[in-house]
Write an enzyme that holds these catalytic residues in place. Structure first.
Site, PDB file in Angstrom:
ATOM      1  N   ARG A 169      58.119  19.449  14.753  1.00 23.34           N
ATOM      2  CA  ARG A 169      57.997  18.780  13.555  1.00 23.34           C
ATOM      3  C   ARG A 169      58.428  19.628  12.513  1.00 23.34           C
ATOM      4  O   ARG A 169      57.949  19.426  11.331  1.00 23.34           O
ATOM      5  CB  ARG A 169      57.095  17.946  13.380  1.00 23.34           C
ATOM      6  CG  ARG A 169      56.651  16.560  14.387  1.00 23.34           C
ATOM      7  CD  ARG A 169      57.660  15.823  14.301  1.00 23.34           C
ATOM      8  NE  ARG A 169      58.376  15.967  15.574  1.00 23.34           N
ATOM      9  CZ  ARG A 169      58.197  15.546  16.857  1.00 23.34           C
ATOM     10  NH1 ARG A 169      56.951  14.934  17.002  1.00 23.34           N
ATOM     11  NH2 ARG A 169      59.030  16.021  17.635  1.00 23.34           N
ATOM     12  N   CYS A 217      54.684   7.693  13.193  1.00 20.95           N
ATOM     13  CA  CYS A 217      53.293   8.386  13.155  1.00 20.95           C
ATOM     14  C   CYS A 217      52.918   8.986  11.887  1.00 20.95           C
ATOM     15  O   CYS A 217      53.799   9.596  11.232  1.00 20.95           O
ATOM     16  CB  CYS A 217      53.325   9.570  14.507  1.00 20.95           C
ATOM     17  SG  CYS A 217      53.439   8.957  16.119  1.00 20.95           S
ATOM     18  N   GLU A 300      52.210  13.869   8.906  1.00 20.40           N
ATOM     19  CA  GLU A 300      53.714  14.007   9.456  1.00 20.40           C
ATOM     20  C   GLU A 300      54.554  13.198   8.359  1.00 20.40           C
ATOM     21  O   GLU A 300      55.527  13.425   8.011  1.00 20.40           O
ATOM     22  CB  GLU A 300      53.819  13.379  10.638  1.00 20.40           C
ATOM     23  CG  GLU A 300      55.328  13.521  10.955  1.00 20.40           C
ATOM     24  CD  GLU A 300      55.519  12.607  12.358  1.00 20.40           C
ATOM     25  OE1 GLU A 300      54.961  13.411  13.444  1.00 20.40           O
ATOM     26  OE2 GLU A 300      56.530  12.082  12.426  1.00 20.40           O
TER      27      GLU A 300
HETATM   28  N1  EPU Z   1      47.097   7.331  23.195  1.00 16.06           N
HETATM   29  C1  EPU Z   1      45.656   6.647  22.996  1.00 16.06           C
HETATM   30  N2  EPU Z   1      45.403   5.993  22.043  1.00 16.06           N
HETATM   31  C2  EPU Z   1      46.587   5.696  21.181  1.00 16.06           C
HETATM   32  C3  EPU Z   1      47.656   6.281  21.177  1.00 16.06           C
HETATM   33  C4  EPU Z   1      47.985   7.027  22.216  1.00 16.06           C
HETATM   34  O1  EPU Z   1      44.963   6.904  23.699  1.00 16.06           O
HETATM   35  O2  EPU Z   1      46.366   4.858  20.086  1.00 16.06           O
HETATM   36  C5  EPU Z   1      47.294   8.387  24.425  1.00 16.06           C
HETATM   37  C6  EPU Z   1      48.179   7.730  25.152  1.00 16.06           C
HETATM   38  O3  EPU Z   1      47.724   6.715  26.028  1.00 16.06           O
HETATM   39  C7  EPU Z   1      48.922   8.968  25.652  1.00 16.06           C
HETATM   40  C8  EPU Z   1      48.933   9.937  25.078  1.00 16.06           C
HETATM   41  O4  EPU Z   1      47.646   9.482  23.791  1.00 16.06           O
HETATM   42  O5  EPU Z   1      47.937   9.252  26.979  1.00 16.06           O
HETATM   43  C9  EPU Z   1      50.121  10.206  24.099  1.00 16.06           C
HETATM   44  O6  EPU Z   1      50.584   9.055  23.464  1.00 16.06           O
HETATM   45  P1  EPU Z   1      52.346   8.798  23.255  1.00 16.06           P
HETATM   46  O7  EPU Z   1      53.037   9.091  24.253  1.00 16.06           O
HETATM   47  O8  EPU Z   1      52.148   7.590  22.285  1.00 16.06           O
HETATM   48  O9  EPU Z   1      52.603  10.195  22.318  1.00 16.06           O
HETATM   49  P2  EPU Z   1      51.991  10.609  20.948  1.00 16.06           P
HETATM   50  O10 EPU Z   1      52.002  11.934  21.197  1.00 16.06           O
HETATM   51  O11 EPU Z   1      50.953  10.076  20.522  1.00 16.06           O
HETATM   52  C10 EPU Z   1      54.383  11.275  20.173  1.00 16.06           C
HETATM   53  C11 EPU Z   1      55.275  11.340  18.809  1.00 16.06           C
HETATM   54  C12 EPU Z   1      55.873   9.927  18.602  1.00 16.06           C
HETATM   55  C13 EPU Z   1      56.648   9.570  19.737  1.00 16.06           C
HETATM   56  C14 EPU Z   1      55.796   9.579  20.953  1.00 16.06           C
HETATM   57  C15 EPU Z   1      56.486   9.300  22.369  1.00 16.06           C
HETATM   58  C16 EPU Z   1      54.092  12.827  17.448  1.00 16.06           C
HETATM   59  C17 EPU Z   1      52.826  12.926  16.099  1.00 16.06           C
HETATM   60  N3  EPU Z   1      54.184  11.674  17.730  1.00 16.06           N
HETATM   61  O12 EPU Z   1      53.270  10.537  19.948  1.00 16.06           O
HETATM   62  O13 EPU Z   1      56.609   9.966  17.565  1.00 16.06           O
HETATM   63  O14 EPU Z   1      57.138   8.158  19.572  1.00 16.06           O
HETATM   64  O15 EPU Z   1      55.383  10.926  21.161  1.00 16.06           O
HETATM   65  O16 EPU Z   1      57.746  10.332  22.530  1.00 16.06           O
HETATM   66  O17 EPU Z   1      54.518  13.685  17.836  1.00 16.06           O
HETATM   67  C18 EPU Z   1      56.825   9.747  14.867  1.00 16.06           C
HETATM   68  O18 EPU Z   1      56.930  11.026  15.014  1.00 16.06           O
HETATM   69  O19 EPU Z   1      56.886   8.950  14.023  1.00 16.06           O
HETATM   70  C19 EPU Z   1      56.320   9.142  16.442  1.00 16.06           C
HETATM   71  C20 EPU Z   1      55.979   8.196  16.398  1.00 16.06           C
END
Ligand code: EPU
Length: 326
Positions: A169, A217, A300
């Site tokens: 990022r 996010c 972010e």
């Molecule tokens: N999780 C939870 N609770 C929640 C959300 C997530 O327990 O409320 C757990 C999920 O179950 C999973 C893990 O956390 O086991 C990862 O969740 P997720 O796949 O949603 O990925 P993330 O790391 O939370 C990142 C990016 C998102 C992107 C997703 C999917 C960042 C800050 N976020 O989220 O990007 O859409 O991966 O590729 O890097 C954005 O940048 O605006 C954004 C939404």
């Protein structure tokens, strides 16, 4: 009020509203939509400290709005919104104002792969480059060959990929005005690319509140300074959403801003929400995650504000010190 543009000049609007995905917040003291390099150069003469608004997808503007000039490179007919093939073998030149969400399905249709993993990430190409937008299925840096930009004193520069400090990022491009980029896409089967695009989109729809007002996010996924029992070892990157969820913040709200029940790293806004509500809620989330895990969350979402105390809530130490709790 607007001032008509003379030939070679650029139209400057006074006190213009700014459109963001949160659909709240104030406007710009002055606003322009330069259509080509000479108009952008003129904007820089008027205000060398100007800000660029992309798709407004990752942006929160404070309720009182912002000083100075804000420019939009993605207006209809703007040279900065153009996308064109360069070599017929997958090299594409795209302007900073081009919409990522229009480019991706079009690239799939033409059998050009490499960006389909960015499905559902709303952004202008310029915004995506500056913050190296991405997710679990890839990031824009994966396909960047070179970036064209203007320096604040109006010099045109080109940076090869190896000269750009892409990281999670981040890109180090923030001080420049990105005008265009060449992206190296890879020829592939249109049907397979389309399927992958749909799969990434479906994942986002399933796990994120895509139909509500939000800026995606709110916080970056932190790297752990110390082992976090049952989560990850020191040095590991963990999902901020998971930490916010485990800290019990889902459903927490301030005014019209609420931590999403679907994905805890999203804050959604009701019609009557104020930017101040979102900032206060982000501050509360940072405090709770710090208290629960000792982890400091870094925003972010980009916040434009005239008020240093609001920015301190988002960037100060949540356990005390500047902007933190006493
Ligand atoms: N999780 C939870 N609770 C929640 C959300 C997530 O327990 O409320 C757990 C999920 O179950 C999973 C893990 O956390 O086991 C990862 O969740 P997720 O796949 O949603 O990925 P993330 O790391 O939370 C990142 C990016 C998102 C992107 C997703 C999917 C960042 C800050 N976020 O989220 O990007 O859409 O991966 O590729 O890097 C954005 O940048 O605006 C954004 C939404």
């Amino acid at each position: 009020m607007s001032v008509a543009a003379a030939p070679g000049e650029v139209e400057i609007r006074e006190r213009a509203p700014l459109r963001t995905w949160f659909r709240i917040g104030g406007g710009a003291e002055r606003f322009a939509a330069p259509r080509d390099a000479s108009e952008l150069a003129r904007c820089l003469e008027i205000d060398p400290g100007l800000r660029v608004i992309g798709d407004g997808a990752n942006l929160l503007v404070d309720d009182e709005g912002v000083d100075g000039l804000v420019v939009d490179l993605g207006s209809e007919g703007s040279a900065f919104a153009r996308v064109e093939p360069v070599d017929g073998r997958g090299l594409v030149r795209a302007g900073a104002g081009a919409s990522l969400q229009k480019m991706i399905p079009e690239a799939c249709r033409l059998g050009l792969g490499g960006i389909e993993g960015l499905a559902g990430i709303p952004a202008s190409l310029g915004g995506a480059l500056v913050m190296n937008a991405g997710g679990a299925f890839g990031e824009i840096a994966d396909v960047v060959e070179r970036v064209h930009a203007l320096t604040r004193d109006g010099r045109e520069i080109t940076l090869e990929r190896s000269e750009i400090a892409f990281g999670y990022r981040r890109s180090g491009l923030g001080g420049l005005l990105v005008t265009a980029a060449e992206l190296r896409l890879t020829p592939g089967d249109p049907a397979a690319l389309r399927a992958r695009y749909q799969e990434c989109n479906a994942y986002k729809r399933r796990t994120q509140p895509m139909t509500e007002r939000s800026a995606g996010c709110c916080f970056k996924n932190p790297t752990l300074a110390a082992d976090l029992e049952g989560v990850a070892p020191a040095g590991g990157r963990v999902s901020a959403g998971m930490l916010i969820d485990r800290a019990g913040c889902k459903g927490l709200s301030v005014g019209g801003a609420t931590v999403s029940e679907r994905h805890a790293n999203f804050i959604t806004t009701a019609k009557d929400a104020r930017a101040a509500d979102v900032i206060a809620l982000m501050g509360e989330v940072r405090r709770r995650v710090f208290d629960a895990f000792g982890v400091v969350l870094e925003p972010e979402v980009v916040v434009w504000s005239r008020r240093p105390e609001r920015l301190a809530v988002l960037h100060g130490h949540p356990g005390g010190g500047p902007g933190g709790r006493a």
